[in-house]
Design a protein around this motif. Structure first.
Motif, PDB file in Angstrom:
ATOM      1  N   ILE A  65      54.573  35.241  39.335  1.00 10.53           N
ATOM      2  CA  ILE A  65      54.353  36.725  39.424  1.00 10.53           C
ATOM      3  C   ILE A  65      53.082  37.090  38.711  1.00 10.53           C
ATOM      4  N   CYS A  66      52.602  36.187  37.787  1.00  9.29           N
ATOM      5  CA  CYS A  66      51.223  36.621  37.252  1.00  9.29           C
ATOM      6  C   CYS A  66      50.251  36.070  38.013  1.00  9.29           C
ATOM      7  N   PRO A  94      45.144  37.420  40.329  1.00  8.07           N
ATOM      8  CA  PRO A  94      44.733  36.366  41.119  1.00  8.07           C
ATOM      9  C   PRO A  94      43.395  35.707  40.672  1.00  8.07           C
ATOM     10  N   GLU A  95      42.801  36.494  39.995  1.00 14.55           N
ATOM     11  CA  GLU A  95      41.473  36.255  39.511  1.00 14.55           C
ATOM     12  C   GLU A  95      41.429  35.140  37.969  1.00 14.55           C
ATOM     13  N   ARG A  96      42.603  35.516  37.482  1.00 16.81           N
ATOM     14  CA  ARG A  96      43.053  34.864  36.079  1.00 16.81           C
ATOM     15  C   ARG A  96      43.775  33.776  36.467  1.00 16.81           C
ATOM     16  N   ARG A  97      43.120  32.798  37.021  1.00 21.30           N
ATOM     17  CA  ARG A  97      43.869  31.509  37.511  1.00 21.30           C
ATOM     18  C   ARG A  97      44.314  30.744  36.325  1.00 21.30           C
ATOM     19  N   GLU A  98      43.820  30.594  35.056  1.00 25.09           N
ATOM     20  CA  GLU A  98      44.100  29.871  33.813  1.00 25.09           C
ATOM     21  C   GLU A  98      45.322  30.494  33.274  1.00 25.09           C
ATOM     22  N   LEU A  99      45.450  31.790  33.287  1.00 26.32           N
ATOM     23  CA  LEU A  99      46.638  32.556  32.900  1.00 26.32           C
ATOM     24  C   LEU A  99      48.181  32.040  33.231  1.00 26.32           C
TER      25      LEU A  99
END
Length: 214
Positions: A21-22, A27-32
């Motif tokens: 979901i995150c 999508p730009e925060r791949r590390e999260l």
């Protein structure tokens, strides 16, 4: 035992679902999304300890999950777990570390396994998020950026996790030893090229716990 595995499986399903979901929302925060899996995996060991999962089940499951993460790393079946902006084998190393600790300590010294895994899950996971999210002085080791904010988060969270485990398990670990183990975890996390700190940190913390609380 089936109910224990169902509880653990449900927890991991919730963790992976949250990561997906995150990934869809940001999508730009791949590390999260990857860190959600990283942090969320830690409590599985506590659940297994609480539910008295035997080594005959825990070890094969951990090894199986490690194989699955290796396949996913290669094929990118779940990008939310593996797709990051650097060359990292962290998820595979993480599964391998849990497997090694289970083989060495489970279930007689389950708290040593918890120590290694929870320091990796919470301290390293939060350090990555805080280090990337806050502006602070930074440096580079082996082409990996490290920051003051992230390193302090790693140190404080490691010490807090170990302190909670000492109190919860009534283990005989002297405060200076606790500080020494935390410092070791921080030092190894600095040498994190290719994500191999996911192997070195939990195994080292688990071994130190097993040795220092004998």
């Amino acid at each position: 035992m089936l109910s224990s595995l169902l509880i653990i499986g449900t927890w991991m399903l919730l963790v992976v679902s949250a990561a997906l979901i995150c990934r869809r929302q940001w999508p730009e925060r791949r590390e999260l999304s990857r860190k959600i899996v990283h942090i969320g995996t830690g409590p599985v060991i506590v659940l297994a300890w609480w539910l008295s999962v035997p080594a005959s089940i825990a070890v094969p499951v951990a090894l199986g999950v490690t194989v699955i993460t290796a396949v996913n790393h290669r094929l990118q079946l779940l990008p939310a777990v593996e797709d990051v902006d650097r060359n990292s084998y962290g998820t595979v190393a993480y599964g391998l570390a849990i497997s090694v600790l289970l083989i060495l300590f489970w279930p007689d010294q389950a708290v040593a396994v918890c120590a290694g895994v929870l320091v990796m899950a919470f301290a390293d996971g939060l350090a990555g998020l805080v280090g990337r999210g806050m502006n602070s002085p930074s440096w580079t080791i082996w082409q990996q950026r490290k920051s003051t904010a992230g390193t302090l988060t790693m140190a404080l969270t490691s010490a807090l996790v170990l302190l909670v485990l000492v109190l919860a398990s009534q283990s005989a670990m002297h405060p200076l030893r606790l500080i020494a183990v935390s410092a070791l975890a921080v030092g190894l996390e600095q040498l994190s090229r290719w994500g191999l700190d996911n192997l070195s940190v939990p195994v080292a913390v688990g071994l130190c716990w097993g040795w220092m609380t004998v």
